[in-house]
Design a protein around this motif. Structure first.
Motif, PDB file in Angstrom:
ATOM      1  N   SER A  40       0.842  -1.180   0.000  1.00  0.00           N
ATOM      2  CA  SER A  40       0.000   0.000   0.000  1.00  0.00           C
ATOM      3  C   SER A  40       0.882   1.236   0.000  1.00  0.00           C
ATOM      4  CB  SER A  40      -0.933   0.017   1.218  1.00  0.00           C
ATOM      5  OG  SER A  40      -0.195   0.073   2.425  1.00  0.00           O
ATOM      6  N   GLY A  41       0.287   2.384  -0.286  1.00  0.00           N
ATOM      7  CA  GLY A  41       0.999   3.643  -0.203  1.00  0.00           C
ATOM      8  C   GLY A  41       1.382   4.263  -1.532  1.00  0.00           C
ATOM      9  N   GLY A  42       1.130   3.570  -2.617  1.00  0.00           N
ATOM     10  CA  GLY A  42       1.458   4.123  -3.915  1.00  0.00           C
ATOM     11  C   GLY A  42       0.516   5.247  -4.302  1.00  0.00           C
ATOM     12  N   GLY A  43       0.898   5.969  -5.350  1.00  0.00           N
ATOM     13  CA  GLY A  43       0.075   7.059  -5.816  1.00  0.00           C
ATOM     14  C   GLY A  43       0.834   7.985  -6.731  1.00  0.00           C
ATOM     15  N   LEU A  44       0.260   9.155  -6.945  1.00  0.00           N
ATOM     16  CA  LEU A  44       0.870  10.194  -7.773  1.00  0.00           C
ATOM     17  C   LEU A  44       1.666  11.145  -6.901  1.00  0.00           C
ATOM     18  CD1 LEU A  44      -2.159  11.120 -10.053  1.00  0.00           C
ATOM     19  CD2 LEU A  44      -0.088   9.938 -10.795  1.00  0.00           C
ATOM     20  N   VAL A  45       2.853  11.490  -7.362  1.00  0.00           N
ATOM     21  CA  VAL A  45       3.687  12.420  -6.614  1.00  0.00           C
ATOM     22  C   VAL A  45       4.516  13.246  -7.593  1.00  0.00           C
ATOM     23  CG1 VAL A  45       5.573  10.757  -6.338  1.00  0.00           C
ATOM     24  CG2 VAL A  45       5.323  12.646  -4.705  1.00  0.00           C
ATOM     25  N   GLN A  46       4.729  14.494  -7.248  1.00  0.00           N
ATOM     26  CA  GLN A  46       5.537  15.375  -8.077  1.00  0.00           C
ATOM     27  C   GLN A  46       7.014  15.043  -7.917  1.00  0.00           C
ATOM     28  OE1 GLN A  46       4.942  19.537  -7.247  1.00  0.00           O
ATOM     29  NE2 GLN A  46       5.645  20.159  -9.266  1.00  0.00           N
ATOM     30  N   ALA A  47       7.772  15.215  -8.980  1.00  0.00           N
ATOM     31  CA  ALA A  47       9.213  15.002  -8.912  1.00  0.00           C
ATOM     32  C   ALA A  47       9.815  15.813  -7.773  1.00  0.00           C
ATOM     33  CB  ALA A  47       9.863  15.369 -10.230  1.00  0.00           C
ATOM     34  N   GLY A  48      10.696  15.173  -7.027  1.00  0.00           N
ATOM     35  CA  GLY A  48      11.291  15.794  -5.857  1.00  0.00           C
ATOM     36  C   GLY A  48      10.556  15.509  -4.568  1.00  0.00           C
ATOM     37  N   GLU A  88      14.985 -15.733  -6.313  1.00  0.00           N
ATOM     38  CA  GLU A  88      15.303 -16.251  -4.990  1.00  0.00           C
ATOM     39  C   GLU A  88      14.296 -15.840  -3.922  1.00  0.00           C
ATOM     40  OE1 GLU A  88      20.119 -16.897  -5.458  1.00  0.00           O
ATOM     41  OE2 GLU A  88      19.401 -15.294  -4.136  1.00  0.00           O
ATOM     42  N   TYR A  89      13.257 -15.161  -4.323  1.00  0.00           N
ATOM     43  CA  TYR A  89      12.205 -14.778  -3.389  1.00  0.00           C
ATOM     44  C   TYR A  89      11.035 -15.751  -3.489  1.00  0.00           C
ATOM     45  CZ  TYR A  89      14.673 -10.628  -2.006  1.00  0.00           C
ATOM     46  OH  TYR A  89      15.612  -9.773  -1.476  1.00  0.00           O
ATOM     47  N   ASP A  90      10.428 -16.022  -2.349  1.00  0.00           N
ATOM     48  CA  ASP A  90       9.454 -17.103  -2.231  1.00  0.00           C
ATOM     49  C   ASP A  90       8.004 -16.653  -2.317  1.00  0.00           C
ATOM     50  OD1 ASP A  90      11.481 -19.224  -1.559  1.00  0.00           O
ATOM     51  OD2 ASP A  90      11.797 -17.891   0.160  1.00  0.00           O
ATOM     52  N   ALA A  91       7.735 -15.425  -1.988  1.00  0.00           N
ATOM     53  CA  ALA A  91       6.374 -14.913  -1.999  1.00  0.00           C
ATOM     54  C   ALA A  91       6.372 -13.467  -2.445  1.00  0.00           C
ATOM     55  CB  ALA A  91       5.741 -15.039  -0.615  1.00  0.00           C
ATOM     56  N   TRP A  92       5.299 -13.076  -3.118  1.00  0.00           N
ATOM     57  CA  TRP A  92       5.191 -11.743  -3.694  1.00  0.00           C
ATOM     58  C   TRP A  92       3.837 -11.128  -3.412  1.00  0.00           C
ATOM     59  CZ3 TRP A  92       9.143  -9.411  -6.513  1.00  0.00           C
ATOM     60  CH2 TRP A  92      10.236 -10.236  -6.811  1.00  0.00           C
ATOM     61  N   GLY A  93       3.841  -9.821  -3.259  1.00  0.00           N
ATOM     62  CA  GLY A  93       2.598  -9.089  -3.192  1.00  0.00           C
ATOM     63  C   GLY A  93       2.079  -8.781  -4.580  1.00  0.00           C
ATOM     64  N   GLN A  94       0.942  -8.115  -4.636  1.00  0.00           N
ATOM     65  CA  GLN A  94       0.303  -7.820  -5.911  1.00  0.00           C
ATOM     66  C   GLN A  94       0.810  -6.534  -6.549  1.00  0.00           C
ATOM     67  OE1 GLN A  94      -1.047  -7.057  -2.988  1.00  0.00           O
ATOM     68  NE2 GLN A  94      -1.438  -4.880  -3.356  1.00  0.00           N
ATOM     69  N   GLY A  95       1.526  -5.731  -5.807  1.00  0.00           N
ATOM     70  CA  GLY A  95       2.101  -4.511  -6.321  1.00  0.00           C
ATOM     71  C   GLY A  95       1.262  -3.274  -6.043  1.00  0.00           C
ATOM     72  N   THR A  96       1.936  -2.133  -6.012  1.00  0.00           N
ATOM     73  CA  THR A  96       1.267  -0.850  -5.871  1.00  0.00           C
ATOM     74  C   THR A  96       1.918   0.139  -6.832  1.00  0.00           C
ATOM     75  OG1 THR A  96       0.551   0.854  -4.282  1.00  0.00           O
ATOM     76  CG2 THR A  96       2.754  -0.077  -3.954  1.00  0.00           C
ATOM     77  N   GLN A  97       1.093   0.908  -7.515  1.00  0.00           N
ATOM     78  CA  GLN A  97       1.580   1.805  -8.557  1.00  0.00           C
ATOM     79  C   GLN A  97       2.140   3.090  -7.963  1.00  0.00           C
ATOM     80  OE1 GLN A  97       1.590   1.466 -12.140  1.00  0.00           O
ATOM     81  NE2 GLN A  97       2.888   3.297 -11.922  1.00  0.00           N
ATOM     82  N   VAL A  98       3.328   3.452  -8.416  1.00  0.00           N
ATOM     83  CA  VAL A  98       3.936   4.734  -8.087  1.00  0.00           C
ATOM     84  C   VAL A  98       4.163   5.491  -9.385  1.00  0.00           C
ATOM     85  CG1 VAL A  98       5.981   5.917  -7.188  1.00  0.00           C
ATOM     86  CG2 VAL A  98       5.046   3.926  -5.989  1.00  0.00           C
ATOM     87  N   THR A  99       3.612   6.686  -9.472  1.00  0.00           N
ATOM     88  CA  THR A  99       3.776   7.513 -10.656  1.00  0.00           C
ATOM     89  C   THR A  99       4.346   8.864 -10.250  1.00  0.00           C
ATOM     90  OG1 THR A  99       1.901   6.448 -11.759  1.00  0.00           O
ATOM     91  CG2 THR A  99       2.638   8.562 -12.639  1.00  0.00           C
ATOM     92  N   VAL A 100       5.478   9.211 -10.832  1.00  0.00           N
ATOM     93  CA  VAL A 100       6.165  10.461 -10.527  1.00  0.00           C
ATOM     94  C   VAL A 100       6.090  11.358 -11.758  1.00  0.00           C
ATOM     95  CG1 VAL A 100       8.279  11.535  -9.710  1.00  0.00           C
ATOM     96  CG2 VAL A 100       7.721   9.202  -9.010  1.00  0.00           C
ATOM     97  N   PHE A 101       5.561  12.557 -11.582  1.00  0.00           N
ATOM     98  CA  PHE A 101       5.407  13.470 -12.696  1.00  0.00           C
ATOM     99  C   PHE A 101       6.247  14.719 -12.480  1.00  0.00           C
ATOM    100  CE2 PHE A 101       2.710  16.608 -10.603  1.00  0.00           C
ATOM    101  CZ  PHE A 101       2.137  15.878  -9.581  1.00  0.00           C
ATOM    102  N   SER A 102       6.644  15.318 -13.568  1.00  0.00           N
ATOM    103  CA  SER A 102       7.459  16.520 -13.528  1.00  0.00           C
ATOM    104  C   SER A 102       6.694  17.750 -13.956  1.00  0.00           C
ATOM    105  CB  SER A 102       8.699  16.360 -14.411  1.00  0.00           C
ATOM    106  OG  SER A 102       8.335  16.125 -15.754  1.00  0.00           O
TER     107      SER A 102
END
Length: 123
Positions: free
Chosen positions: A7-15, A109-123
């Motif tokens: 969790s915690g992904g989202g849109l964020v401005q560069a920097g 070499e990793y045994d389990a994975w999450g589903q992922g969360t999108q991180v998008t950085v815009f300028s």
């Protein structure tokens, strides 16, 4: 059954900054090395950071050194990724993963994975 949820992904401005979190269940969390990987469109999944089961040793990809920090809370069964000074090239789906003991940068070499969360950085 092992389950990892990011969790915690989202849109964020560069920097700017984001903090990702991964909650684990169904495993003895403290016995696993935890890692973060990311995958951008058209790219292979790449290593970002990892932390050993004690939380005292960490490893980072060269591209994120000095900007990202990985940490874990074994009592809460969570692993976080603090991302500062974000760049557009950090845009990707971020995955957390569990590896039994090894501090590894190899996805295989990793045994389990999450589903992922999108991180998008815009300028």
């Amino acid at each position: 059954q092992v389950r990892l949820v990011e969790s915690g992904g989202g849109l964020v401005q560069a920097g700017g900054s984001l903090r990702l979190s991964c909650a684990a269940s169904g495993l003895s969390f403290s016995t696993y090395t935890m890692g973060w990987f990311r995958q951008a469109p058209g790219k292979e999944r790449e290593f970002v950071a990892a932390v050993t089961r004690s939380g005292t040793s960490t490893s980072y990809a060269d591209s994120v050194k000095g900007r990202f920090t990985i940490s874990r809370d074994n009592a809460k069964k969570t692993v976080d990724l603090q991302m500062n000074s974000l760049k557009p090239e950090d845009t990707a789906v971020y995955y957390c993963a569990a590896n039994l003991i090894f501090l590894s940068a190899l996805p295989s070499e990793y045994d389990a994975w999450g589903q992922g969360t999108q991180v998008t950085v815009f300028s």
